[in-house]
Design a protein around this motif. Structure first.
Motif, PDB file in Angstrom:
ATOM      1  N   HIS A  88       0.834  -1.213   0.000  1.00 36.62           N
ATOM      2  CA  HIS A  88       0.000   0.000   0.000  1.00 36.62           C
ATOM      3  C   HIS A  88       0.864   1.256   0.000  1.00 36.62           C
ATOM      4  O   HIS A  88       0.542   2.250  -0.675  1.00 36.62           O
ATOM      5  N   GLU A  89       1.963   1.216   0.740  1.00 34.60           N
ATOM      6  CA  GLU A  89       2.845   2.388   0.771  1.00 34.60           C
ATOM      7  C   GLU A  89       3.486   2.642  -0.587  1.00 34.60           C
ATOM      8  O   GLU A  89       3.679   3.789  -0.974  1.00 34.60           O
ATOM      9  N   ILE A  90       3.819   1.570  -1.317  1.00 34.40           N
ATOM     10  CA  ILE A  90       4.437   1.762  -2.628  1.00 34.40           C
ATOM     11  C   ILE A  90       3.416   2.296  -3.632  1.00 34.40           C
ATOM     12  O   ILE A  90       3.720   3.162  -4.453  1.00 34.40           O
ATOM     13  N   ARG A  91       2.181   1.807  -3.554  1.00 32.97           N
ATOM     14  CA  ARG A  91       1.158   2.278  -4.484  1.00 32.97           C
ATOM     15  C   ARG A  91       0.682   3.689  -4.126  1.00 32.97           C
ATOM     16  O   ARG A  91       0.221   4.428  -5.002  1.00 32.97           O
ATOM     17  N   ASN A  92       0.734   4.023  -2.864  1.00 34.43           N
ATOM     18  CA  ASN A  92       0.359   5.367  -2.414  1.00 34.43           C
ATOM     19  C   ASN A  92       1.556   5.964  -1.698  1.00 34.43           C
ATOM     20  O   ASN A  92       1.627   5.955  -0.460  1.00 34.43           O
ATOM     21  N   PRO A  93       2.517   6.500  -2.420  1.00 31.88           N
ATOM     22  CA  PRO A  93       3.780   6.902  -1.792  1.00 31.88           C
ATOM     23  C   PRO A  93       3.617   8.107  -0.890  1.00 31.88           C
ATOM     24  O   PRO A  93       2.836   9.017  -1.153  1.00 31.88           O
ATOM     25  N   VAL A  94       4.350   8.094   0.192  1.00 31.06           N
ATOM     26  CA  VAL A  94       4.396   9.180   1.168  1.00 31.06           C
ATOM     27  C   VAL A  94       5.856   9.491   1.417  1.00 31.06           C
ATOM     28  O   VAL A  94       6.679   8.575   1.556  1.00 31.06           O
ATOM     29  N   ILE A  95       6.169  10.753   1.422  1.00 34.18           N
ATOM     30  CA  ILE A  95       7.537  11.142   1.755  1.00 34.18           C
ATOM     31  C   ILE A  95       7.835  10.676   3.164  1.00 34.18           C
ATOM     32  O   ILE A  95       7.129  11.038   4.119  1.00 34.18           O
ATOM     33  N   LYS A  96       8.849   9.852   3.293  1.00 40.03           N
ATOM     34  CA  LYS A  96       9.162   9.242   4.574  1.00 40.03           C
ATOM     35  C   LYS A  96       9.684  10.285   5.550  1.00 40.03           C
ATOM     36  O   LYS A  96      10.598  11.045   5.241  1.00 40.03           O
ATOM     37  N   LEU A  97       9.061  10.327   6.721  1.00 39.88           N
ATOM     38  CA  LEU A  97       9.454  11.257   7.759  1.00 39.88           C
ATOM     39  C   LEU A  97      10.479  10.584   8.654  1.00 39.88           C
ATOM     40  O   LEU A  97      10.197   9.558   9.282  1.00 39.88           O
ATOM     41  N   ILE A  98      11.676  11.164   8.698  1.00 39.56           N
ATOM     42  CA  ILE A  98      12.726  10.617   9.547  1.00 39.56           C
ATOM     43  C   ILE A  98      12.617  11.178  10.952  1.00 39.56           C
ATOM     44  O   ILE A  98      12.723  10.443  11.930  1.00 39.56           O
ATOM     45  N   SER A  99      12.387  12.475  11.047  1.00 36.41           N
ATOM     46  CA  SER A  99      12.246  13.114  12.356  1.00 36.41           C
ATOM     47  C   SER A  99      11.242  14.247  12.224  1.00 36.41           C
ATOM     48  O   SER A  99      11.353  15.087  11.321  1.00 36.41           O
ATOM     49  N   GLY A 100      10.230  14.253  13.087  1.00 33.70           N
ATOM     50  CA  GLY A 100       9.220  15.319  13.054  1.00 33.70           C
ATOM     51  C   GLY A 100       9.784  16.648  13.528  1.00 33.70           C
ATOM     52  O   GLY A 100      10.993  16.829  13.664  1.00 33.70           O
ATOM     53  N   TRP A 101       8.842  17.602  13.787  1.00 33.76           N
ATOM     54  CA  TRP A 101       9.290  18.927  14.234  1.00 33.76           C
ATOM     55  C   TRP A 101      10.064  18.816  15.533  1.00 33.76           C
ATOM     56  O   TRP A 101       9.634  18.157  16.481  1.00 33.76           O
ATOM     57  N   ASN A 102      11.229  19.459  15.573  1.00 35.20           N
ATOM     58  CA  ASN A 102      12.061  19.506  16.768  1.00 35.20           C
ATOM     59  C   ASN A 102      12.347  20.964  17.093  1.00 35.20           C
ATOM     60  O   ASN A 102      12.395  21.827  16.198  1.00 35.20           O
ATOM     61  N   ILE A 103      12.549  21.221  18.374  1.00 36.63           N
ATOM     62  CA  ILE A 103      12.824  22.594  18.846  1.00 36.63           C
ATOM     63  C   ILE A 103      14.179  22.574  19.513  1.00 36.63           C
ATOM     64  O   ILE A 103      14.404  21.802  20.452  1.00 36.63           O
ATOM     65  N   ASP A 104      15.101  23.416  19.038  1.00 37.69           N
ATOM     66  CA  ASP A 104      16.430  23.551  19.620  1.00 37.69           C
ATOM     67  C   ASP A 104      16.650  24.999  20.014  1.00 37.69           C
ATOM     68  O   ASP A 104      16.198  25.933  19.330  1.00 37.69           O
ATOM     69  N   LEU A 105      17.350  25.204  21.157  1.00 35.48           N
ATOM     70  CA  LEU A 105      17.787  26.529  21.586  1.00 35.48           C
ATOM     71  C   LEU A 105      19.252  26.668  21.220  1.00 35.48           C
ATOM     72  O   LEU A 105      20.093  25.876  21.669  1.00 35.48           O
ATOM     73  N   LEU A 106      19.565  27.670  20.410  1.00 29.57           N
ATOM     74  CA  LEU A 106      20.943  27.881  19.993  1.00 29.57           C
ATOM     75  C   LEU A 106      21.710  28.627  21.068  1.00 29.57           C
ATOM     76  O   LEU A 106      21.160  29.037  22.103  1.00 29.57           O
ATOM     77  N   GLU A 107      23.005  28.830  20.802  1.00 37.86           N
ATOM     78  CA  GLU A 107      23.894  29.349  21.835  1.00 37.86           C
ATOM     79  C   GLU A 107      23.496  30.751  22.298  1.00 37.86           C
ATOM     80  O   GLU A 107      23.546  31.057  23.488  1.00 37.86           O
ATOM     81  N   ARG A 108      23.060  31.603  21.398  1.00 37.44           N
ATOM     82  CA  ARG A 108      22.738  32.989  21.745  1.00 37.44           C
ATOM     83  C   ARG A 108      21.265  33.195  22.060  1.00 37.44           C
ATOM     84  O   ARG A 108      20.807  34.328  22.110  1.00 37.44           O
ATOM     85  N   GLY A 109      20.526  32.102  22.205  1.00 37.86           N
ATOM     86  CA  GLY A 109      19.123  32.232  22.548  1.00 37.86           C
ATOM     87  C   GLY A 109      18.205  32.163  21.352  1.00 37.86           C
ATOM     88  O   GLY A 109      16.984  32.346  21.519  1.00 37.86           O
ATOM     89  N   GLU A 110      18.725  31.887  20.127  1.00 35.68           N
ATOM     90  CA  GLU A 110      17.845  31.719  18.989  1.00 35.68           C
ATOM     91  C   GLU A 110      17.071  30.410  19.129  1.00 35.68           C
ATOM     92  O   GLU A 110      17.547  29.443  19.727  1.00 35.68           O
ATOM     93  N   VAL A 111      15.893  30.378  18.523  1.00 32.03           N
ATOM     94  CA  VAL A 111      15.045  29.184  18.532  1.00 32.03           C
ATOM     95  C   VAL A 111      15.070  28.574  17.135  1.00 32.03           C
ATOM     96  O   VAL A 111      14.792  29.261  16.141  1.00 32.03           O
ATOM     97  N   ARG A 112      15.410  27.290  17.067  1.00 36.76           N
ATOM     98  CA  ARG A 112      15.496  26.581  15.782  1.00 36.76           C
ATOM     99  C   ARG A 112      14.409  25.520  15.728  1.00 36.76           C
ATOM    100  O   ARG A 112      14.356  24.616  16.556  1.00 36.76           O
ATOM    101  N   LEU A 113      13.510  25.683  14.736  1.00 41.31           N
ATOM    102  CA  LEU A 113      12.476  24.689  14.468  1.00 41.31           C
ATOM    103  C   LEU A 113      12.908  23.911  13.228  1.00 41.31           C
ATOM    104  O   LEU A 113      13.148  24.522  12.182  1.00 41.31           O
ATOM    105  N   TRP A 114      12.993  22.560  13.316  1.00 42.44           N
ATOM    106  CA  TRP A 114      13.468  21.794  12.176  1.00 42.44           C
ATOM    107  C   TRP A 114      12.820  20.411  12.141  1.00 42.44           C
ATOM    108  O   TRP A 114      12.362  19.877  13.152  1.00 42.44           O
TER     109      TRP A 114
END
Length: 1422
Positions: A984-1010
């Motif tokens: 079913h996945e091959i017939r209905n392809p979905v971009i494989k998600l390796i890692s969902g939304w993550n939140i990181d705080l950088l060194e100077r206080g920036e917020v990284r959403l990835w």
């Protein structure tokens, strides 16, 4: 009656002795005939039970049979003796006739009349005897007839007779009995009763026709050799007769010394090969070995011969020929290219030598220089003379892409082992002269090939050659004389005495090449006896001048190689001979000589063709290249689709046919051949047509294993096993023949091939016995004819049990398991088949064992838990309500082993989303068919499954929605669901998600959403939605999209309330899509905002020195408390301070190198309670860290100390003491406030009392049991509680442990009592006492002991007798000895000995008596 007259005396009467001789001869001849007839009567020995018949009165012994055989053999010699006697009689008559000739006289007439009268009387007497004998016989017959008419026991009229028959023939045992009433007849084989129902139908036939008993044994085998006995019994008695049947195997038509039996007895066992020699792919300079196994021990190991290319091999330093334990082996320690070739092993056998052969291919060793060519081979020395020779070799097959430019020649002189370069030959030739050698020396040579990439490895060294005059042998003649002696005469002995030699003759070029010319000449005649050397001169044609040819050493041989000639010029040469007397005149000028052009390589062979051979080899043939310069052929191969040719052989092949081994089954190959000569390797022939490596087609072998599956009144159903060798193709059908045992001819059952292995044969005769044979047919033709089957009786089956199952076969064989399948029986009996019983028999055993404890319902079974490496045989029996039916035909022995090339079924999902099963069988023939089934129950549904056969034999059912089975493991429901999900996945392809939304705080206080997905194509698109509105990059919000890494990230510089909301990333890559959403609202957003602000402030703090690790405490294993922290971003001026309760602590430590601060508290107590602070500062700023050790923090430390102390407690130990039994445990730390201990006895808590005492020290927790009793036995438990954790230690004070502790307690207690009450000398006696003569000595000591000890005094270890001057007095515990008027005799060592029941002790003192006026010795030494 008249007799013939002799020649000398006609009419004389015949002497009486002559007549007597004739009569004697006639009588003796009649007697001998009767004796022979009587001796040659043969019969079976009969075992007597109750009585003997008249025919059994006489038994022939072994000596009688030997006498009969001797008489039969000497009959011819007797006849010759009679003829000799007649000749002698005739000679006598002739002699008498010559002496006298007389007529008949009266005497002779009277003699004749008397003779006739006597003869008539004798005949009458004989007739009367004959009539009387006949009368007696008739009376005896009448008497026997009366006896037969009345009741009597059985007796054998004609007993059984022994037989010797050939295998597969029929034997009939018959005998005649007489008995009244008719007896009961039973037949036995080796004392085992014969029941025809227990044997194959038609094996035995037993009949009784009015006293004629017969046993017919059909198609005899070796197992039928036995003693057969017939026993008859009625009411009047019993009798038996026996005969031996010997079944012989036909070993050959020759007899006597040419028979197989004689050969086997004379030449040893028939040795067969039990293993097959396989091709060996060795590598140069490495070892290889060949080995084969035999069925029997070879009596003479030296008779085993190994050959290479037809040449017998011997053991040497590099090659060993061995034989041990029925295994012959050939081992080569260091391989060279010359070792390549066809190897054959030959072993003698009575039926001719047995041979096996295989090819050994030697690969090039790894070159020292990458890309360098392979090494040359076949280095040989030709035309060896006193100081020169010709060296030849063969070029290598693989130049590794770089043409050979030259050959480097190295020589080794004698046994030095030192190889020195001596010459370099151009690359276009493999022949070179070597000059300047020393006469009488031994040399070896080897060659290296040189190209632009470098030099090859050296070739194998040539054979050792000795330089010398090899023409000297031709100048010598051997003259034989006397007996075996010889005289050797040399032509040099007849040479005339000359001073200056004659000029040489016949100067010519023996060899002309591109780079050199070998000049040869004949020695001068006469040459003289002095040694000769030669001087050479050359002249360019047209120059008119002669130039001497110089050489480094004198030319001693009539050969010389010229290496410095110029191309394009013609030369003439002349030679002078020289000895110690002078120089000869020049020889005649040679013919003009010029260097030849570069030799051309030979053309390639034509008509190179490839044919199928085996699963891993291909056979090649080609037309020969007819040229005397040909050294052989090199073969090259490549897989179809590859551009690089691979060498097949590294040693030139002399034949025009070769089988290329070691190919991959199922792959297609092309081949080419190149001619090899001394000029090098020629051009390649045209490549052959691509050929796939498969087994060549051949007719199949014979079917076997015929079995009767069902039988009617006039029809049979016959089954059989397929041929063991199918000939590389599909079996198209079978041809079946039948044979009635009562007829002579065989008849064909079918005209068209039967596609199955079951055939119904009709139009048979009920009660007749039939045998069958068959042939198998494939595309190559009709195969071998099988051996006839057993005899099957055409009799309708009516038994209630089912018939035999058929087509029992084993598949999916592994090391410990296999799959058994069969077909249900065609005859089901009285009811349907309810199950099957499977039996197994280990090969070599005669016992059948059940495989399963009960019957199974299906027609297949996976048999497991078998022993690897063993062979098994299986058979199946069907059962119904009536019981077990006939067993099936046993399977062939199945060897359990894991085959390394066995393939498994692959299960997966293809690129289109279809579930597939794939199986690879590259070794299957082209005509093979694959049959897919589910649960082994027939073909799959074509509506749902599509089967594809690809060229490489992969089969892919393309839309399989059922659960088929793999060879080993079933495809379970979970596996099927997984495959469906993947489809079913091959017939209905979905971009494989390796890692969902993550939140990181950088060194100077920036917020990284990835977020991260799988790798995307360059055409992938991203749409980022924030609060239902697509956003793009801005100074405060940066958006990055890396398609190669599948990374999406949003970096917010300063997080604020405006950034609150939901973020959605919409991705699309072709047909594949995906959407991921992140929501930042409420508490999640507020928490993130606070963290970002704190991170920003912390970054600013870290611009100066700061604490990377805050102040924290830890406890070591020794229960020491340490306060630690770590500073970073420091410099030389940075200052570090420790504070406790705002007061600086000087004991604190700081390491500027690592930035680590340390404050140690050895024994923590309440006085250490307070606030600890560490501070760091410099001109950039300051930072501090605080640790509050009050309240909960301090309690946590004490609790941890208690926990460590509890964990350090050793297991409970039991110790017997003087007071009782002590149980204790050692600890590293103990604090009564934070650690609680409780003792339990049999789960009952113990408290300190009169008999139980508990206590602790700084390092020990103990329990003391005073005056232990049996009630104190049991389990003791110590519970140590530290905070919330508790640890229990237990020990069992019972059994041996209690007994040992109690024994130790009793021992110590007894020792204490004994020590207390033992007799002792407490005090009073000095070590030394001195006294003057005539004085009174008084010694007093104090003793103790309970009971009061016995007292005695000793002097010099002898008891003291208290008489006269000696007196002892005891006052309580004081003992006194008094000696009056001491003298010198009283000097010595005195001792008081006290003793009671608890022990004894001796107190000693030394007494020294000195005279008046003398000073004691003790005082002198002071």
């Amino acid at each position: 009656m008249t007799l013939p007259h002799s020649l000398g005396s006609a009419g004389d009467p015949r002497p009486a002795q002559t007549v007597e001789v004739h009569r004697l001869e006639h009588r003796q001849e009649e007697e001998r005939k009767e004796e022979r007839q009587h001796s040659l009567r043969m019969g079976s020995s009969v075992r007597r039970r109750t009585f003997r018949s008249s025919e059994e009165e006489h038994e022939f012994s072994t000596a009688d049979y030997a006498l009969a055989a001797a008489l039969a053999l000497t009959a011819s010699s007797e006849l010759s003796w009679e003829a000799q006697l007649r000749r002698q009689t005739s000679a006598v008559e002739l002699e008498e006739r010559g002496q006298k000739r007389v007529g008949f006289g009266n005497d002779w007439e009277r003699t004749e009349v008397a003779f006739l009268r006597t003869h008539r009387l004798l005949r009458q007497r004989r007739d009367w005897k004959m009539l009387r004998r006949r009368t007696e016989e008739k009376v005896q017959e009448a008497r026997e007839l009366r006896e037969l008419c009345s009741g009597r026991g059985p007796w054998f009229w004609i007993p059984l007779r022994s037989h010797a028959v050939w295998e597969h023939t029929t034997v009939l045992l018959t005998c005649t009995i007489q008995a009244s009433p008719p007896p009961q007849v039973t037949w036995y084989k080796n004392d085992t009763r014969i029941d025809p129902r227990l044997f194959p139908a038609g094996k035995y036939r037993i009949t009784n026709n009015y006293g004629l008993l017969s046993l017919e044994i059909r198609r005899c085998t070796i197992e039928d050799s036995a003693t057969y006995t017939v026993r008859v019994k009625n009411a009047y008695g019993q009798a038996s007769s026996f005969a031996k049947v010997l079944v012989r195997t036909y070993l050959g038509k020759d007899a006597g010394f040419d028979s197989e039996i004689f050969k086997r007895s004379m030449f040893g066992p028939n040795v067969e090969f039990t293993s097959v020699l396989k091709p060996v792919f060795a590598r140069e300079k490495e070892p290889f070995s060949l080995s084969c196994l035999f069925s029997e021990d070879v009596l003479d190991a030296e008779s085993i011969q190994w050959f290479r290319d037809g040449r017998l091999l011997r053991s040497s330093r590099r090659r060993k020929i061995l034989y041990t334990d029925r295994q012959a082996s050939l081992k080569v320690s260091c391989t060279y290219k010359e070792d390549e070739g066809l190897y054959m092993v030959r072993v003698p056998s009575p039926f001719g030598p047995r041979e096996q052969s295989t090819y050994v291919l030697v690969r090039d060793a790894e070159a020292e220089n990458p890309g360098a060519p392979g090494s040359p081979l076949n280095v040989r020395c030709l035309d060896v003379n006193r100081d020169c020779l010709i060296l030849t070799w063969a070029p290598p097959s693989d130049t590794r892409g770089h043409p050979i430019t030259a050959y480097s020649i190295e020589q080794c002189q004698g046994d030095s082992g030192e190889w020195v370069p001596c010459h370099e030959a151009p690359g276009g030739t493999c022949r070179c002269p070597i000059q300047g050698l020393v006469e009488g020396q031994r040399y070896r040579f080897r060659v290296r090939a040189i190209s632009r990439a470098g030099s090859s490895l050296p070739s194998k060294a040539s054979e050792v050659v000795v330089m010398g005059d090899h023409d000297a042998a031709r100048r010598q003649t051997e003259v034989p004389f006397d007996l075996g002696n010889k005289i050797t005469i040399s032509t040099d002995d007849f040479e005339e005495t000359v001073t200056i030699p004659s000029p040489p003759t016949n100067v010519h070029a023996s060899e002309i090449r591109e780079g050199y010319v070998v000049l040869a000449w004949e020695e001068p005649r006469p040459r003289g006896r002095a040694p000769l050397t030669y001087s050479l001169e050359k002249s360019v044609i047209g120059s008119g001048t002669w130039e001497a040819i110089t050489s480094e050493s004198p030319v001693k041989s009539p050969r010389f190689a010229l290496l410095d000639l110029e191309k394009g010029k013609s030369y003439v040469f002349r030679v002078r001979a020289m000895n110690r007397y002078g120089l000869s005149d020049p020889s005649e000028t040679s013919e003009p000589i010029a260097l030849r052009g570069k030799p051309a390589t030979l053309p390639p062979p034509a008509q190179v063709q490839a044919f199928r051979d085996t699963q891993t080899s291909v056979s090649l043939t080609w037309d020969p290249v007819k040229d005397p310069e040909l050294l052989g052929y090199y073969i090259y191969s490549r897989e179809v689709g590859s551009s690089e040719w691979q060498t097949v052989n590294n040693k030139p092949i002399q034949d025009t046919r070769f089988t290329v081994p070691g190919l991959r089954t199922g792959k297609e190959y092309e081949f080419c051949v190149r001619s090899v000569s001394e000029a090098g390797v020629g051009e390649s022939s045209a490549a052959t047509e691509p050929i796939r490596v498969k087994q060549a087609l051949a007719t199949p072998s014979a079917p076997y294993g015929f079995v009767l599956l069902n039988c009617g009144k006039n029809e049979m159903v016959i089954g059989w096993k397929p041929p063991k060798r199918r000939g590389g193709g599909k079996i198209l059908g079978y041809f079946l023949d039948q044979h009635d045992s009562e007829e002579l001819d065989w008849h064909a059952v079918n005209q068209q091939p039967i596609p199955t292995r079951v055939c119904k044969v009709s139009d048979l005769h009920e009660g007749h016995f039939y045998e069958f044979r068959a042939r198998a047919a494939n595309w190559a033709g009709v195969g071998e004819l099988s051996a006839p089957s057993s005899l099957f009786e055409c009799k309708e089956w009516t038994m209630p049990q089912p018939g035999p199952p058929y087509d029992v076969r084993a598949s999916e064989v592994r090391a410990t398991s296999l799959l058994l399948q069969w077909e249900p029986p065609l005859y089901t009996g009285a009811g349907p088949v309810t199950g099957y019983h499977i039996s197994v028999q280990e090969e070599g055993s005669e016992q059948w064992k059940p495989v399963t404890p009960g019957p199974i319902s299906g027609t297949h079974l996976r048999v497991s838990d078998l022993q690897p490496g063993k062979s098994y045989v299986f058979q199946v029996q069907a059962m119904n309500s009536a019981g077990l039916g006939q067993p099936s035909m046993p399977t062939d022995p199945v060897l359990l082993e894991d085959k390394p090339d066995a393939h498994e079924i692959e299960v997966g999902v293809d690129e289109e989303g279809f579930i597939y099963l794939a199986f690879e069988a590259p070794e299957a023939p082209d005509s093979s068919e694959f049959q897919w089934s589910k649960d082994y129950k027939g073909p799959l549904d074509p509506q749902r499954v599509k089967i594809e056969d690809e060229v490489n034999k992969w089969q892919r059912p393309t839309e399989l929605m059922m659960a088929p089975k793999k060879p080993r493991d079933p495809m379970l429901g979970e596996e099927l669901e997984r495959l469906k999900k993947l489809s079913h996945e091959i017939r209905n392809p979905v971009i494989k998600l390796i890692s969902g939304w993550n939140i990181d705080l950088l060194e100077r206080g920036e917020v990284r959403l990835w977020l991260e997905v799988e790798k995307l194509s360059p055409a992938a698109e991203l749409h980022l939605i924030f609060n239902k509105k697509e956003i793009f990059s801005s100074p405060n919000r940066k958006i990055n999209f890396e398609r190669e890494k599948g990374l999406v990230e949003v970096i917010i510089q300063n997080l604020s309330e405006e950034d609150k909301g939901s973020y959605t990333a919409q991705l699309q890559d072709g047909k594949a899509k995906n959407q991921i959403t992140l929501t930042l609202v409420d508490d999640d957003f507020d928490k993130l905002l606070r963290k970002a602000d704190a991170k920003r402030r912390d970054w600013k703090r870290k611009q100066g020195p700061y604490f990377e690790q805050p102040l924290q405490w830890k406890i070591t294993e020794d229960c020491q408390v340490q306060l630690t922290c770590k500073v970073t971003n420091t410099k030389k001026e940075t200052r570090f301070q420790w504070f406790f309760q705002r007061a600086e602590v000087p004991d604190g430590q700081y390491d500027p190198e690592t930035g680590t601060g340390l404050l140690c508290i050895e024994e923590l107590s309440k006085k250490d309670k307070g606030i600890y602070r560490a501070m760091v500062s410099d001109d950039r700023g300051e930072d501090d860290t605080i640790l509050d050790l009050t309240g909960d923090a301090l309690d946590a430390i004490f609790t941890e100390l208690g926990r460590i102390g509890a964990l350090s407690a050793t297991p409970l130990k039991i110790q017997g003491t003087e007071e009782g039994i002590r149980i204790f445990s050692k600890v590293k730390y103990y604090n009564m406030e934070y650690m609680k201990t409780t003792w339990f006895h049999k789960d009952k808590r113990l408290e300190s009392g009169d008999r139980m005492r508990v206590g602790t020290t700084l390092d020990e927790i103990w329990l003391h049991i005073l005056d232990p009793k049996d009630s104190d036995k049991g389990k003791y438990t110590l519970e140590i509680a530290a905070g919330k954790e508790a640890r229990q230690l237990s020990t069992d004070l019972s059994g041996q442990a209690f007994d040992d502790a109690m024994a130790e307690h009793q021992r110590l207690k007894a020792l204490a009592i004994i020590e207390k009450n033992r007799a002792k000398v407490v005090r009073g006696l000095p070590d030394v006492a001195t006294i003057m003569e005539d004085k009174t000595l008084c010694l007093t000591c104090v003793i103790s002991g309970d009971p009061t000890p016995e007292i005695s005094w000793l002097k010099n270890d002898q008891p003291v007798t208290f008489l006269d001057r000696y007196r002892m007095e005891v006052r309580g515990t004081e003992v006194t000895i008094t000696i009056e008027k001491v003298n010198s005799d009283d000097s010595g060592r005195y001792g008081v000995f006290v003793k009671n029941k608890y022990g004894s002790e001796t107190g000693q003192v030394t007494i020294s008596v000195f005279k008046h006026g003398d000073e004691p010795k003790e005082l002198k030494s002071m």
